[in-house]
Enzyme design. Structure first.
Site, PDB file in Angstrom:
ATOM      1  N   ASP A 105      -4.641  -4.975  -7.042  1.00 52.62           N
ATOM      2  CA  ASP A 105      -3.475  -4.211  -6.574  1.00 52.62           C
ATOM      3  C   ASP A 105      -2.580  -5.030  -5.644  1.00 52.62           C
ATOM      4  O   ASP A 105      -1.380  -5.097  -5.836  1.00 52.62           O
ATOM      5  CB  ASP A 105      -3.921  -2.891  -5.900  1.00 52.62           C
ATOM      6  CG  ASP A 105      -4.943  -3.061  -4.784  1.00 52.62           C
ATOM      7  OD1 ASP A 105      -5.346  -4.206  -4.475  1.00 52.62           O
ATOM      8  OD2 ASP A 105      -5.357  -2.034  -4.203  1.00 52.62           O
ATOM      9  N   PHE A 157       2.128  -1.115   5.620  1.00 52.30           N
ATOM     10  CA  PHE A 157       1.019  -0.561   4.842  1.00 52.30           C
ATOM     11  C   PHE A 157       1.564   0.353   3.757  1.00 52.30           C
ATOM     12  O   PHE A 157       2.267   1.309   4.035  1.00 52.30           O
ATOM     13  CB  PHE A 157       0.030   0.184   5.736  1.00 52.30           C
ATOM     14  CG  PHE A 157      -1.277   0.397   5.045  1.00 52.30           C
ATOM     15  CD1 PHE A 157      -2.187  -0.645   4.920  1.00 52.30           C
ATOM     16  CD2 PHE A 157      -1.585   1.624   4.470  1.00 52.30           C
ATOM     17  CE1 PHE A 157      -3.389  -0.466   4.241  1.00 52.30           C
ATOM     18  CE2 PHE A 157      -2.783   1.817   3.794  1.00 52.30           C
ATOM     19  CZ  PHE A 157      -3.681   0.773   3.687  1.00 52.30           C
ATOM     20  N   ARG A 170      -3.676   7.470  -4.041  1.00 48.84           N
ATOM     21  CA  ARG A 170      -3.661   6.582  -5.216  1.00 48.84           C
ATOM     22  C   ARG A 170      -2.861   7.179  -6.366  1.00 48.84           C
ATOM     23  O   ARG A 170      -2.337   6.455  -7.204  1.00 48.84           O
ATOM     24  CB  ARG A 170      -5.095   6.339  -5.724  1.00 48.84           C
ATOM     25  CG  ARG A 170      -5.994   5.588  -4.772  1.00 48.84           C
ATOM     26  CD  ARG A 170      -7.252   5.148  -5.526  1.00 48.84           C
ATOM     27  NE  ARG A 170      -8.363   4.820  -4.646  1.00 48.84           N
ATOM     28  CZ  ARG A 170      -8.547   3.646  -4.057  1.00 48.84           C
ATOM     29  NH1 ARG A 170      -7.669   2.685  -4.230  1.00 48.84           N
ATOM     30  NH2 ARG A 170      -9.596   3.428  -3.287  1.00 48.84           N
TER      31      ARG A 170
HETATM   32  P1  IMP Z   1      -7.258  -9.156   1.225  1.00 50.86           P
HETATM   33  O1  IMP Z   1      -8.660  -9.568   1.010  1.00 50.86           O
HETATM   34  O2  IMP Z   1      -6.896  -9.102   2.680  1.00 50.86           O
HETATM   35  O3  IMP Z   1      -6.243  -9.933   0.417  1.00 50.86           O
HETATM   36  O4  IMP Z   1      -7.218  -7.639   0.866  1.00 50.86           O
HETATM   37  C1  IMP Z   1      -6.800  -7.077  -0.269  1.00 50.86           C
HETATM   38  C2  IMP Z   1      -7.249  -5.632  -0.251  1.00 50.86           C
HETATM   39  O5  IMP Z   1      -6.878  -4.975   0.968  1.00 50.86           O
HETATM   40  C3  IMP Z   1      -6.567  -4.886  -1.349  1.00 50.86           C
HETATM   41  O6  IMP Z   1      -7.323  -4.863  -2.504  1.00 50.86           O
HETATM   42  C4  IMP Z   1      -6.407  -3.498  -0.751  1.00 50.86           C
HETATM   43  O7  IMP Z   1      -7.559  -2.740  -1.008  1.00 50.86           O
HETATM   44  C5  IMP Z   1      -6.339  -3.703   0.731  1.00 50.86           C
HETATM   45  N1  IMP Z   1      -4.931  -3.650   1.222  1.00 50.86           N
HETATM   46  C6  IMP Z   1      -4.251  -4.634   1.810  1.00 50.86           C
HETATM   47  N2  IMP Z   1      -3.006  -4.238   2.137  1.00 50.86           N
HETATM   48  C7  IMP Z   1      -2.909  -2.952   1.721  1.00 50.86           C
HETATM   49  C8  IMP Z   1      -1.847  -1.980   1.765  1.00 50.86           C
HETATM   50  O8  IMP Z   1      -0.721  -2.190   2.249  1.00 50.86           O
HETATM   51  N3  IMP Z   1      -2.138  -0.768   1.235  1.00 50.86           N
HETATM   52  C9  IMP Z   1      -3.342  -0.462   0.677  1.00 50.86           C
HETATM   53  N4  IMP Z   1      -4.354  -1.338   0.617  1.00 50.86           N
HETATM   54  C10 IMP Z   1      -4.138  -2.570   1.130  1.00 50.86           C
HETATM   55 MG    MG Z   2      -8.364  -2.649  -3.031  1.00 48.73          MG
END
Ligand code: IMP
Ligand code: MG
Length: 185
Positions: A105, A157, A170
């Protein structure tokens, strides 16, 4: 008040509407179809956030594919990951010698995908590429960029079209920014 209206009151603004998303997803599908022309790919959905994007993206791709799903949970709070990723459901398709496209995502710190790509590469696929609906490059903590990216978003966010806050929102058909007071409640 009920249903979507109830969710709408938690949304500050719509960032990407349904039409904008659909158009971009088709473009990504065309790009991927062209890149793998005449080949077969294994497309892996990172549950749960990528589920909606995955369903639409796969239908926008015209090459042969096998679909698989991986469940992961990352430790941390609802808004930020820590880099420690736990596999809760593994893909069961053999990817040895195959071209893999991981569908996620959003790329935020980059920890989740760095971990997943490394894990999948250890299984000796022909290649591993990453397709993300959203990219938040301002928040990156490790050196990784998505090979296919839908949209770059600001450091806010976001929820909807698969993305959640505490498991909710979602099912909104668009991507929107959550009102900050929702976190503090
Ligand atoms: P990373 O490991 O920090 O790149 O995290 C990615 C994961 O964090 C994604 O798969 C999301 O589940 C969550 N995430 C990061 N930013 C957002 C956001 O703005 N909205 C919802 N989920 C987020
Ligand atoms: Mg995720």
């Amino acid at each position: 008040m009920w249903g979507k209206e109830l969710m709408m009151q938690d949304i500050e603004k719509v960032l990407l509407d349904e039409e904008t998303i659909a158009k971009r997803v088709q473009e990504l599908g065309d790009e991927i179809s062209k890149a793998y022309d005449g080949q077969e790919i294994v497309v892996i959905c990172v549950l749960k956030g990528a589920s909606i994007f995955f369903a639409d993206l796969c239908r926008a791709i015209s090459v042969h594919m096998k679909m698989d799903f991986m469940g992961i949970s990352s430790y941390g709070d609802a808004q930020k990951t820590t880099g420690i990723v736990k596999i809760t459901k593994d893909a069961d398709t053999s990817i040895t010698g195959k071209h893999v496209v991981v569908v996620e995502d959003i790329m935020d710190s980059g920890y989740t995908l760095t971990y997943l790509v490394k894990m999948l590469k250890d299984r000796n696929p022909a290649s591993v590429k990453v397709a993300c609906l959203l990219d938040k490059p301002e928040r990156r903590e490790v050196d990784i960029t998505p090979d296919y990216c839908g949209f770059t978003v600001p450091n806010e966010f976001v929820v909807g079209y698969g993305l959640d806050y505490c498991g909710k929102y979602r099912n909104l058909p668009f991507v929107g920014v959550l009102k900050p007071e929702v976190y503090s409640n």
